[in-house]
Scaffold this motif. Structure first.
Motif, PDB file in Angstrom:
ATOM      1  N   GLU A  78      12.169   0.167   0.097  1.00  0.00           N
ATOM      2  CA  GLU A  78      12.336  -0.131  -1.331  1.00  0.00           C
ATOM      3  C   GLU A  78      13.815  -0.120  -1.717  1.00  0.00           C
ATOM      4  OE1 GLU A  78       9.949   2.464  -3.754  1.00  0.00           O
ATOM      5  OE2 GLU A  78       8.118   1.934  -2.680  1.00  0.00           O
ATOM      6  N   LEU A  79      14.563   0.815  -1.154  1.00  0.00           N
ATOM      7  CA  LEU A  79      15.997   0.890  -1.411  1.00  0.00           C
ATOM      8  C   LEU A  79      16.698  -0.374  -0.935  1.00  0.00           C
ATOM      9  CD1 LEU A  79      18.528   2.656  -2.197  1.00  0.00           C
ATOM     10  CD2 LEU A  79      18.617   3.255   0.216  1.00  0.00           C
ATOM     11  N   VAL A  80      16.345  -0.834   0.264  1.00  0.00           N
ATOM     12  CA  VAL A  80      16.947  -2.054   0.804  1.00  0.00           C
ATOM     13  C   VAL A  80      16.646  -3.246  -0.104  1.00  0.00           C
ATOM     14  CG1 VAL A  80      16.798  -3.709   2.717  1.00  0.00           C
ATOM     15  CG2 VAL A  80      17.076  -1.273   3.190  1.00  0.00           C
ATOM     16  N   ALA A  81      15.429  -3.293  -0.653  1.00  0.00           N
ATOM     17  CA  ALA A  81      15.064  -4.394  -1.548  1.00  0.00           C
ATOM     18  C   ALA A  81      15.843  -4.329  -2.858  1.00  0.00           C
ATOM     19  CB  ALA A  81      13.567  -4.365  -1.821  1.00  0.00           C
ATOM     20  N   LEU A  96      23.421  -1.746   3.680  1.00  0.00           N
ATOM     21  CA  LEU A  96      22.308  -2.378   4.386  1.00  0.00           C
ATOM     22  C   LEU A  96      22.336  -2.033   5.875  1.00  0.00           C
ATOM     23  CD1 LEU A  96      22.150  -5.887   2.682  1.00  0.00           C
ATOM     24  CD2 LEU A  96      20.577  -3.972   2.386  1.00  0.00           C
ATOM     25  N   ALA A  97      23.519  -1.995   6.468  1.00  0.00           N
ATOM     26  CA  ALA A  97      23.638  -1.646   7.887  1.00  0.00           C
ATOM     27  C   ALA A  97      23.189  -0.203   8.128  1.00  0.00           C
ATOM     28  CB  ALA A  97      25.074  -1.842   8.360  1.00  0.00           C
ATOM     29  N   GLU A  98      23.626   0.691   7.251  1.00  0.00           N
ATOM     30  CA  GLU A  98      23.233   2.101   7.383  1.00  0.00           C
ATOM     31  C   GLU A  98      21.727   2.254   7.202  1.00  0.00           C
ATOM     32  OE1 GLU A  98      24.009   6.344   5.129  1.00  0.00           O
ATOM     33  OE2 GLU A  98      25.522   4.773   4.984  1.00  0.00           O
ATOM     34  N   ALA A  99      21.170   1.573   6.204  1.00  0.00           N
ATOM     35  CA  ALA A  99      19.730   1.641   5.961  1.00  0.00           C
ATOM     36  C   ALA A  99      18.947   1.068   7.132  1.00  0.00           C
ATOM     37  CB  ALA A  99      19.373   0.915   4.671  1.00  0.00           C
ATOM     38  N   ALA A 100      19.450  -0.009   7.740  1.00  0.00           N
ATOM     39  CA  ALA A 100      18.777  -0.611   8.895  1.00  0.00           C
ATOM     40  C   ALA A 100      18.719   0.375  10.064  1.00  0.00           C
ATOM     41  CB  ALA A 100      19.487  -1.897   9.304  1.00  0.00           C
ATOM     42  N   GLU A 104      15.272   1.911  11.615  1.00  0.00           N
ATOM     43  CA  GLU A 104      14.984   1.837  13.047  1.00  0.00           C
ATOM     44  C   GLU A 104      14.662   3.225  13.605  1.00  0.00           C
ATOM     45  OE1 GLU A 104      17.172   0.451  17.201  1.00  0.00           O
ATOM     46  OE2 GLU A 104      18.061  -0.088  15.276  1.00  0.00           O
ATOM     47  N   ARG A 105      15.457   4.210  13.224  1.00  0.00           N
ATOM     48  CA  ARG A 105      15.220   5.585  13.675  1.00  0.00           C
ATOM     49  C   ARG A 105      13.857   6.088  13.203  1.00  0.00           C
ATOM     50  NH1 ARG A 105      15.347  10.125  11.188  1.00  0.00           N
ATOM     51  NH2 ARG A 105      16.314   9.267   9.325  1.00  0.00           N
ATOM     52  N   LEU A 106      13.525   5.805  11.940  1.00  0.00           N
ATOM     53  CA  LEU A 106      12.239   6.253  11.406  1.00  0.00           C
ATOM     54  C   LEU A 106      11.072   5.545  12.076  1.00  0.00           C
ATOM     55  CD1 LEU A 106      12.985   6.634   7.605  1.00  0.00           C
ATOM     56  CD2 LEU A 106      12.206   8.414   9.153  1.00  0.00           C
ATOM     57  N   GLU A 107      11.227   4.262  12.367  1.00  0.00           N
ATOM     58  CA  GLU A 107      10.154   3.534  13.049  1.00  0.00           C
ATOM     59  C   GLU A 107       9.896   4.126  14.434  1.00  0.00           C
ATOM     60  OE1 GLU A 107      11.666  -0.467  12.751  1.00  0.00           O
ATOM     61  OE2 GLU A 107      10.484  -0.857  10.929  1.00  0.00           O
TER      62      GLU A 107
END
Length: 128
Positions: A78-81, A96-100, A104-107
Motif C-alpha cells: 500500500e505504501l508503494v502504491a 521505491l528501491a528500499e521498499a522493493a 522481497e525480504r518479507l516474501e
C-alpha cells in the motif's frame, strides 16, 4: 502603575505558554508521542523476533508470525502504491528501491513460514 509594568518586563517571571510559538507549546506532547511510538515499535519487533524463534516448533506461533508478516507485506505494498502521490524524483526512486528490498525480504519470510511442517491454517507452501 510603572512598578507593575516593570514586574511584567522582569526576566524572572514565568513565561506564559500561550505566548510561545505553536511548535514550542506542542513540544512536550510530541516528545511523549515519540516515546510511545518508539516503545510500541520496539515491543512489536521483540514480539516478532520471539514468534519467529518459536514458529518452527509451535503452530500457534507460526500462525501469528505468518499473520504479522502478511500484514506487514500488505502495508508495504500500500505504501508503494501511495508513494508516487506524495513524492517524486530521486526521493521517490530511493523509497521505491528500499521498499522493493523490504518486500522481497518479507516474501522470503512468508515462504519460509508457509514451508514449516506445521503450516498456518489456510496457508499453502509456495510452489517453485
Amino acid at each position: 502603575m510603572l512598578e507593575k509594568l516593570e514586574q511584567l518586563r522582569s526576566r524572572h517571571r514565568r513565561r506564559l505558554n500561550l505566548l510561545a510559538p505553536a511548535l514550542e507549546r506542542r513540544r512536550p506532547r510530541i516528545a511523549a508521542e515519540n516515546y510511545a511510538a518508539r516503545h510500541s515499535i520496539e515491543h512489536t519487533l521483540d514480539r516478532k523476533a520471539e514468534l519467529r524463534r518459536l514458529a518452527p516448533d509451535w503452530p500457534p506461533a507460526a500462525r501469528r508470525y505468518h499473520q504479522l508478516l502478511t500484514y506487514e507485506l500488505e502495508g508495504l505494498r500500500e505504501l508503494v502504491a501511495a508513494l508516487p502521490l506524495v513524492t517524486e524524483g530521486r526521493e521517490l526512486e530511493e523509497s521505491l528501491a528500499e521498499a522493493a528490498m523490504q518486500i522481497e525480504r518479507l516474501e522470503i519470510e512468508v515462504a519460509w513460514c508457509a514451508s514449516l511442517p506445521h503450516r498456518p491454517r489456510g496457508v499453502q507452501a509456495l510452489q517453485p
